[in-house]
Every structure is written in C-alpha cells, then in structure tokens.
Design a protein around this motif. Structure first.
Motif, short mmCIF file in Angstrom:
data_model
loop_
_atom_site.label_atom_id
_atom_site.label_comp_id
_atom_site.label_asym_id
_atom_site.label_seq_id
_atom_site.Cartn_x
_atom_site.Cartn_y
_atom_site.Cartn_z
N TRP A 96 0.83 -1.21 0.00
CA TRP A 96 0.00 0.00 0.00
C TRP A 96 0.87 1.26 0.00
CZ3 TRP A 96 -0.26 3.88 3.66
CH2 TRP A 96 -1.24 4.85 3.41
N ALA A 97 1.97 1.26 0.75
CA ALA A 97 2.86 2.42 0.80
C ALA A 97 3.50 2.67 -0.57
CB ALA A 97 3.94 2.22 1.86
N PHE A 98 3.89 1.61 -1.25
CA PHE A 98 4.45 1.76 -2.59
C PHE A 98 3.41 2.35 -3.54
CE2 PHE A 98 7.82 -1.84 -2.15
CZ PHE A 98 8.62 -0.98 -1.43
N TYR A 99 2.18 1.86 -3.46
CA TYR A 99 1.10 2.36 -4.31
C TYR A 99 0.82 3.84 -4.03
CZ TYR A 99 -3.62 3.30 -5.89
OH TYR A 99 -4.72 3.88 -6.46
N ALA A 100 0.74 4.18 -2.75
CA ALA A 100 0.45 5.58 -2.37
C ALA A 100 1.58 6.51 -2.81
CB ALA A 100 0.24 5.68 -0.87
N SER A 101 2.80 6.04 -2.72
CA SER A 101 3.95 6.85 -3.14
C SER A 101 3.91 7.11 -4.65
CB SER A 101 5.24 6.13 -2.76
OG SER A 101 6.35 6.78 -3.30
#
Length: 160
Positions: free
Chosen positions: A64-69
């Motif tokens: 999720w953090a990679f996607y949000a970034s």
C-alpha cells in the motif's frame, strides 16, 4: 494590453521526485514477502502460528505504501508569471485542478528558513495565502523561491 500579457517571465512545472519504477518496487515487495514467509514458517514450526497474520499485514502495508507513493508522485504544480498575472495551477493525482491567479505587483514570496532548512514556500497577496511546492526538498524550494522572486521583479519592471 494584449502585448503586455504575451511576455512570459516564468513558466515552470514543479513535480515531486519520482519513486522507483514499478518493476523495482515489485521485486522489493517479493523479496520482503519471501523473507517474511521464511520467518513466518520458522515461527509456525515452533508453534507460534499467530505471528503469520502480522507478517502478512506487514507485506500488505508495504504494498500500500508503494502504491500511495507512486500515486502521490503524479501530482504537479504549474507556475506562470506574466506582467499581468501570476498563475498557479495545482494538479492533484486525482480530481480537478485548482487554479489561483494573483497580481504580480502585490504578491509577496514568503519562505520560512534558509537554503538548508527552507520549510514553507507561500505566496501572499491581499489576505490570500497560496502554498507552493510543498513536495519539494529544502534546496529546491529555496532555489525556486529565488527564481520566482526574480521573475516577479522582471514582471513588475516590464515596459512594452
């Protein structure tokens, strides 16, 4: 009046630093998932099976953090200075752009801090405050503030 607005003293696009490419992020995610699976299997074999959901949640949060970034890196701002207008258009990753128009004669460029610790870059005019380049690092924010001040000085002194 038409010639007056044709002179453009600054036409800039501000973008955040892009994250890694999707393939590299996927490789990192797979490596982390494999490491977590190996550790989780070790815990399961020792009877500590409740650890597995936490290790899975860890990988899910990282994904999720990679996607949000990657999504946040799609935003950008355009800044245009002409003798008659300072235009700022903020383009979010999703949704309609926000446009701000200010008179270059009355705009004040405010920067909190120095080159190494530049925190907030804002434009102020007639009680309005427009934040600018919140995603930039301190050095880039400081440099852009100087460029913007120079462009505004040129716009104020422009004589067709």
């Amino acid at each position: 009046m038409e010639n007056r607005d044709k002179a453009v003293f600054l036409d800039a696009v501000l973008r955040p630093n892009p994250p890694m490419n999707p393939c590299a992020l996927l490789i990192i995610l797979i490596i982390v998932a494999l490491i977590n699976f190996i550790f989780g299997l070790s815990f399961v074999l020792h009877g500590a099976w409740p650890i597995m959901p936490f290790l899975g949640a860890d990988v899910g949060l990282l994904a999720w953090a990679f996607y949000a970034s990657r999504r946040a890196a799609k935003r950008y701002e355009t800044v245009t200075v002409t003798p008659g207008e300072l235009a700022v258009v903020r383009h979010p990753p999703k949704g309609a752009p926000q446009a701000f128009s200010l008179n270059p004669y009355w705009v004040r460029v405010c920067l909190d801090g120095d080159e190494e610790h530049a925190r907030n870059l804002t434009l102020r005019s007639h009680g309005r405050t427009v934040p600018l380049g919140s995603f930039l690092n301190s050095h880039d924010r400081f440099s852009f503030a100087q460029i913007l001040k120079n462009a505004l000085e040129q716009a104020r002194g422009y004589r067709p």
